[in-house]
Design a protein around this motif. Structure first.
Motif, mmCIF file in Angstrom:
data_model
loop_
_atom_site.group_PDB
_atom_site.id
_atom_site.type_symbol
_atom_site.label_atom_id
_atom_site.label_comp_id
_atom_site.label_asym_id
_atom_site.label_seq_id
_atom_site.Cartn_x
_atom_site.Cartn_y
_atom_site.Cartn_z
ATOM 1 N N ASN A 279 0.756 -1.144 -0.090
ATOM 2 C CA ASN A 279 -0.011 0.081 0.006
ATOM 3 C C ASN A 279 0.839 1.160 0.209
ATOM 4 O O ASN A 279 0.533 2.324 -0.460
ATOM 5 N N GLY A 280 1.995 1.051 0.609
ATOM 6 C CA GLY A 280 3.003 2.380 0.733
ATOM 7 C C GLY A 280 3.531 2.344 -0.670
ATOM 8 O O GLY A 280 3.734 3.762 -1.122
ATOM 9 N N ILE A 281 3.714 1.459 -1.533
ATOM 10 C CA ILE A 281 4.084 1.522 -2.876
ATOM 11 C C ILE A 281 3.207 2.112 -3.637
ATOM 12 O O ILE A 281 3.435 3.040 -4.652
ATOM 13 N N LEU A 282 1.920 1.699 -3.481
ATOM 14 C CA LEU A 282 0.849 2.336 -4.344
ATOM 15 C C LEU A 282 0.467 3.816 -4.087
ATOM 16 O O LEU A 282 0.403 4.754 -5.025
ATOM 17 N N ASP A 283 0.836 4.104 -2.912
ATOM 18 C CA ASP A 283 0.867 5.776 -2.486
ATOM 19 C C ASP A 283 2.092 6.268 -3.240
ATOM 20 O O ASP A 283 1.651 7.514 -3.563
ATOM 21 N N PHE A 299 6.183 -4.769 -8.998
ATOM 22 C CA PHE A 299 6.640 -5.742 -8.074
ATOM 23 C C PHE A 299 7.952 -5.739 -7.683
ATOM 24 O O PHE A 299 8.344 -6.064 -6.649
ATOM 25 N N LEU A 300 8.800 -5.127 -8.738
ATOM 26 C CA LEU A 300 10.289 -4.982 -8.176
ATOM 27 C C LEU A 300 10.435 -4.098 -7.130
ATOM 28 O O LEU A 300 11.031 -3.978 -6.302
ATOM 29 N N SER A 301 9.457 -3.022 -7.280
ATOM 30 C CA SER A 301 9.523 -1.967 -6.229
ATOM 31 C C SER A 301 9.089 -2.440 -4.774
ATOM 32 O O SER A 301 9.684 -2.021 -3.888
ATOM 33 N N HIS A 302 8.072 -3.441 -5.112
ATOM 34 C CA HIS A 302 7.195 -3.883 -3.770
ATOM 35 C C HIS A 302 8.560 -4.766 -3.060
ATOM 36 O O HIS A 302 8.501 -4.720 -1.987
ATOM 37 N N LEU A 303 9.041 -5.694 -3.823
ATOM 38 C CA LEU A 303 10.077 -6.569 -3.144
ATOM 39 C C LEU A 303 11.271 -5.573 -2.518
ATOM 40 O O LEU A 303 11.650 -5.995 -1.636
ATOM 41 N N TYR A 304 11.894 -4.837 -3.445
ATOM 42 C CA TYR A 304 12.817 -3.650 -2.753
ATOM 43 C C TYR A 304 12.416 -3.197 -1.451
ATOM 44 O O TYR A 304 13.204 -3.141 -0.366
ATOM 45 N N ALA A 305 11.246 -2.501 -1.496
ATOM 46 C CA ALA A 305 10.796 -1.877 -0.149
ATOM 47 C C ALA A 305 10.572 -2.727 1.024
ATOM 48 O O ALA A 305 10.948 -2.316 2.068
ATOM 49 N N HIS A 309 12.550 -2.407 4.588
ATOM 50 C CA HIS A 309 11.963 -2.203 5.956
ATOM 51 C C HIS A 309 12.260 -3.536 6.718
ATOM 52 O O HIS A 309 12.298 -3.360 7.755
ATOM 53 N N ALA A 310 12.532 -4.582 5.969
ATOM 54 C CA ALA A 310 12.908 -5.862 6.849
ATOM 55 C C ALA A 310 14.259 -5.359 7.629
ATOM 56 O O ALA A 310 14.649 -5.895 8.706
ATOM 57 N N LYS A 311 15.314 -4.645 6.782
ATOM 58 C CA LYS A 311 16.437 -4.432 7.499
ATOM 59 C C LYS A 311 16.340 -3.362 8.564
ATOM 60 O O LYS A 311 16.798 -3.551 9.806
ATOM 61 N N GLN A 312 15.208 -2.547 8.495
ATOM 62 C CA GLN A 312 14.778 -1.730 9.510
ATOM 63 C C GLN A 312 14.486 -2.166 10.699
ATOM 64 O O GLN A 312 14.782 -1.619 11.837
ATOM 65 N N TYR A 313 13.734 -3.233 10.653
ATOM 66 C CA TYR A 313 12.912 -3.804 11.754
ATOM 67 C C TYR A 313 13.776 -5.114 11.871
ATOM 68 O O TYR A 313 13.251 -5.644 12.991
ATOM 69 N N LYS A 314 14.884 -5.378 11.587
ATOM 70 C CA LYS A 314 15.631 -6.445 11.831
ATOM 71 C C LYS A 314 15.111 -7.776 11.764
ATOM 72 O O LYS A 314 15.135 -8.752 12.376
ATOM 73 N N PHE A 315 14.344 -7.761 10.458
ATOM 74 C CA PHE A 315 13.720 -9.155 9.879
ATOM 75 C C PHE A 315 14.782 -9.904 9.122
ATOM 76 O O PHE A 315 15.356 -9.228 8.221
ATOM 77 N N ASP A 410 14.551 7.744 -4.892
ATOM 78 C CA ASP A 410 13.729 8.515 -4.248
ATOM 79 C C ASP A 410 13.172 7.881 -2.938
ATOM 80 O O ASP A 410 12.657 8.547 -2.173
ATOM 81 N N TYR A 411 12.836 6.608 -3.058
ATOM 82 C CA TYR A 411 12.435 5.820 -1.962
ATOM 83 C C TYR A 411 13.098 5.827 -0.506
ATOM 84 O O TYR A 411 12.695 6.187 0.458
ATOM 85 N N LEU A 412 14.409 5.501 -1.054
ATOM 86 C CA LEU A 412 15.239 5.798 0.250
ATOM 87 C C LEU A 412 15.631 7.355 0.834
ATOM 88 O O LEU A 412 15.696 7.302 1.913
ATOM 89 N N LYS A 413 15.374 8.082 -0.159
ATOM 90 C CA LYS A 413 15.507 9.411 0.360
ATOM 91 C C LYS A 413 14.251 9.945 1.258
ATOM 92 O O LYS A 413 14.325 10.558 2.353
ATOM 93 N N ASP A 414 13.167 9.445 0.793
ATOM 94 C CA ASP A 414 12.009 9.663 1.784
ATOM 95 C C ASP A 414 12.209 8.936 3.145
ATOM 96 O O ASP A 414 11.678 9.361 4.215
ATOM 97 N N ILE A 415 12.737 7.565 3.181
ATOM 98 C CA ILE A 415 12.908 6.857 4.356
ATOM 99 C C ILE A 415 13.756 7.689 5.264
ATOM 100 O O ILE A 415 13.601 7.700 6.514
ATOM 101 N N GLU A 416 15.041 8.046 4.654
ATOM 102 C CA GLU A 416 16.065 8.672 5.329
ATOM 103 C C GLU A 416 15.517 10.003 6.158
ATOM 104 O O GLU A 416 16.048 10.387 7.106
ATOM 105 N N ARG A 417 14.676 10.646 5.271
ATOM 106 C CA ARG A 417 14.055 11.996 5.821
ATOM 107 C C ARG A 417 13.154 11.562 6.898
ATOM 108 O O ARG A 417 13.139 12.423 7.946
ATOM 109 N N ARG A 418 12.733 10.523 7.200
ATOM 110 C CA ARG A 418 12.011 10.216 8.201
ATOM 111 C C ARG A 418 12.445 9.378 9.170
ATOM 112 O O ARG A 418 12.064 9.150 10.401
ATOM 113 N N GLU A 419 13.743 8.718 8.981
ATOM 114 C CA GLU A 419 14.204 7.806 9.975
ATOM 115 C C GLU A 419 15.023 8.533 10.873
ATOM 116 O O GLU A 419 15.698 9.281 10.788
#
Length: 678
Positions: A279-283, A299-305, A309-315, A410-419
């Motif tokens: 849903n985040g990728i759709l947004d 689906f490449l974007s979805h898998l990457y995301a 996030h798995a690395k963020q949450y240590k999954f 672009d996706y990493l920039k948005d995550i880094e801005r919020r991280e």
């Protein structure tokens, strides 16, 4: 697979439908009787003394009965538009491995092969059939849809278990009950909530004062009918939803026997996480539409995301797929009050997992991805992505494809801005600090001189946040029980059963616990401030730290006020999606304008902030300028102003976005400055 509990719930649901049918027939019979009596009275009145006024009264009686009868019959045969669901039908020639797997599972489960198989872009699988009048009488072949997002998230054995679960529904004769409930709900929903009939009454009442009395009596009778139907709606749906939950458990058991419970458990753990990311990728791509940009392969974007996030949450990642630990997921849920949710159509994931674990069937673990079922994964991904974006209106006939490299950047920039910095170990991720007296805290920092960073930001203190969240949720639930908004006879608390009459005492106990937890959290926040205050080396640093904290406290208050205003406007304009009388629309519009004036003032303050205004795209700035340039009229007395409403919705979206970022910027400035002091 026989299930006596399921059979019992089927019969209860069937009996509730029969009760509705009999009640509805009685209501129509009474309406016919009322119509006959009213016509008889009307004729008698006209015949008694023929005149203009007796003619009016006679007609009013005729219409009185006819209005009630028309109300019951009109909406019973009204058709609802079907949902435009993104489904792409596939053939065995294109996807032989999928068809072979479904065929093998169908034989193993001893159920019919699907009439059609579809691919969808989402992270879900389901069974459906065309629900019409004949589906309630004749056997209807069911269809299977498989969300391609599942293949991005699961191993081949996990996807097989999900498909087996859906085929488990194929074997359930009780699904026919769902067709009856669907049609019953259509009738009841239209009779209860389709307000276009109010306009008919309103128009009739405006003809003459005599007719207004007739319309008012009709409306009172119809209100009584609606009250009866609301009770029938409760009976039919509560019994069916209870059946639906048992059907899910039954389908799980079938799938576990046909595959293994471990694969199904692992898939259930992944689905919620994967769906949130999807849903985040759709947004993300929804924002790109206005720039005339899309992607060839979502689906490449979805898998990457998911991997980011798995690395963020240590999954941990195995073969590129996240492995979700149930203890890690469920430890966040600290709720201690439990009630049977009679309006839930599905059991919770923990409930389903608990049932599956009881089966104790040996597991076969696979690390191969579910793309193993696709001969040409990339082709399938691009086909479904193209189908998804074919439903989108772009400004140009040739939208530009965003490369995967640009997406990742672009996706990493948005995550880094919020991280937030790892120093805080996730303590501030979903937490706001309650305002405290900075001067007092600054004067008393010496008593915290012995503390280390690990004494403040650790699992024990993070657990306090989870406990607090659980207590807030439980108190709110108990408040709803105590006020009668939730009607239950009993509830479980800490594993023990309590009566509804004991709600108040349990709530009082939890409020005390919440206050104690809040005190501990506030003390820890003061410790954090004191720790970093002691790290300051100059007066300027001390002043800056205090100023950043004050700005952060102010931002929390402004953010809360803004979101409250935003939500209040959304609540007011919800009525636009349905039918309403002109007088009701005008009343809602007056309320809307009052709340919009408050929102506009707050929005002006936000767009004057140079750090915020750069976050919105030029086209959004142009739309915002257009919205702010005048006082828009959204209803002219007979029609909605669609362009104006579209601008309002866009302004609300920007208002929420800027409010969120205003708060985030303030929070990050404070936390980043503290990191610099280390």
């Amino acid at each position: 697979m026989k299930n006596s509990k399921l059979s019992k719930k089927v019969w209860i649901s069937v009996l509730s439908i029969i009760l509705f049918a009999l009640s509805y027939i009685v209501l129509i019979a009474l309406a016919v009787g009322l119509t006959i009596v009213c016509c008889w009275f009307g004729i008698k009145i006209i015949a008694l003394k023929p005149s203009f006024y007796t003619l009016l009264i006679g007609i009013a009686f005729f219409i009185l009965g006819l209005l009630v009868l028309y109300f019951l019959i009109k909406f019973s045969f009204q058709r609802n538009k079907s949902d435009n669901i993104l489904r792409l039908q596939i053939s065995e020639k294109e996807y032989p491995a999928i068809f072979q797997t479904v065929r093998e599972l169908s034989k193993k489960i001893n159920t019919s092969f699907p009439k059609k198989i579809y691919l969808t872009p989402d992270v879900n699988a389901s069974v459906f059939y065309n629900s019409n009048f004949w589906s309630m009488i004749l056997p209807t072949r069911k269809n299977l849809q498989i969300g391609l997002g599942l293949a991005n998230s699961l191993t081949d054995e996990e996807l097989k278990a999900i498909i087996a679960h859906e085929l488990g529904h194929f074997s359930q004769k009780s699904m026919t009950v769902g067709s009856y409930v669907y049609h019953v709900n259509q009738v009841i929903y239209n009779l209860l909530y389709n307000n276009s009939y109010h306009r008919t009454l309103e128009g009739w009442a405006n003809v003459h004062a005599v007719f207004a009395i007739s319309a008012r009596i009709s409306f009172s009778i119809i209100q009584g009918i609606q009250w009866i139907l609301s009770k029938l709606y409760y009976v039919v749906n509560v019994s069916y939803l209870s059946l639906s939950r048992e059907m899910e458990f039954h389908a799980d058991a079938i799938a576990a026997n046909a595959t293994n419970p471990k694969s199904l458990i692992d898939s259930l753990l992944k689905l919620e996480y994967s769906n949130i990311v999807y849903n985040g990728i759709l947004d993300f791509y929804n924002e790109k539409i206005t720039f005339n940009e899309k992607t060839e392969n979502i689906f490449l974007s979805h898998l990457y995301a998911m991997q980011v996030h798995a690395k963020q949450y240590k999954f941990p990642l195995v073969n590129g797929l996240p492995v979700i630990n149930p203890q890690e997921i469920f430890r966040l849920n600290k709720s201690r009050v439990n009630i049977k949710n009679q309006w839930a159509s599905h059991p919770s994931t923990p409930e389903r997992i608990e049932r599956l674990e009881e089966m104790g069937i040996p597991a076969q673990i696979s690390e191969r991805t579910a793309w193993n079922y696709f001969e040409d994964p990339e082709k399938a991904q691009k086909n479904v992505t193209a189908f998804l974006f074919s439903q989108v209106r772009f400004e140009s006939d040739s939208p530009k494809n965003l490369s995967q490299e640009i997406f990742q950047s672009d996706y990493l920039k948005d995550i880094e801005r919020r991280e937030l910095n790892d120093l805080y170990k996730g303590y501030y991720d979903s937490k706001n600090t309650k305002r405290f007296d900075l001067k007092t805290a600054s004067d008393e920092t010496s008593k915290y001189a012995h503390l280390s960073i690990d004494d403040i930001f650790n699992e024990e203190n993070k657990n306090l946040l989870y406990q607090h969240e659980g207590l807030v949720s439980d108190i709110d639930l108990l408040q709803h029980i105590d006020s009668g908004k939730i009607n239950v006879r009993s509830f479980d608390f800490d594993g023990k059963r309590y009566k509804e009459s004991e709600t108040y005492e349990i709530k009082k106990q939890l409020i005390k616990e919440k206050e104690h937890i809040e005190q501990l959290i506030n003390e820890n926040d003061i410790k954090a401030y004191s720790f970093f205050y002691l790290k300051t080396r100059t007066f300027e640093e001390k002043f800056t730290l205090q100023n950043l904290y004050n700005n952060y406290f102010d931002a929390i208050e402004v953010y809360s006020e803004n979101i409250e205003v935003n939500n209040s406007i959304i609540q007011v304009i919800e009525f636009i999606q349905g039918e309403a009388s002109i007088s009701e629309v005008n009343r809602q519009m007056r309320e809307l304008k009052e709340k919009e004036a408050i929102m506009k003032n707050k929005l002006k303050e936000l767009i004057q902030n140079s750090e915020l205004i750069v976050l919105i795209a030029p086209y959004e700035k142009e739309q915002l300028d257009n919205y702010m340039s005048q006082d828009w009229i959204y209803f002219d007395g007979s029609h909605y102003n669609d362009p104006g409403l579209k601008l309002l919705f866009k302004a609300l979206k920007i208002f929420h976005y800027l409010s969120d970022n205003m708060f985030l910027i303030s929070k990050k400035k404070m936390l980043d400055f503290q990191v610099m002091l280390q």
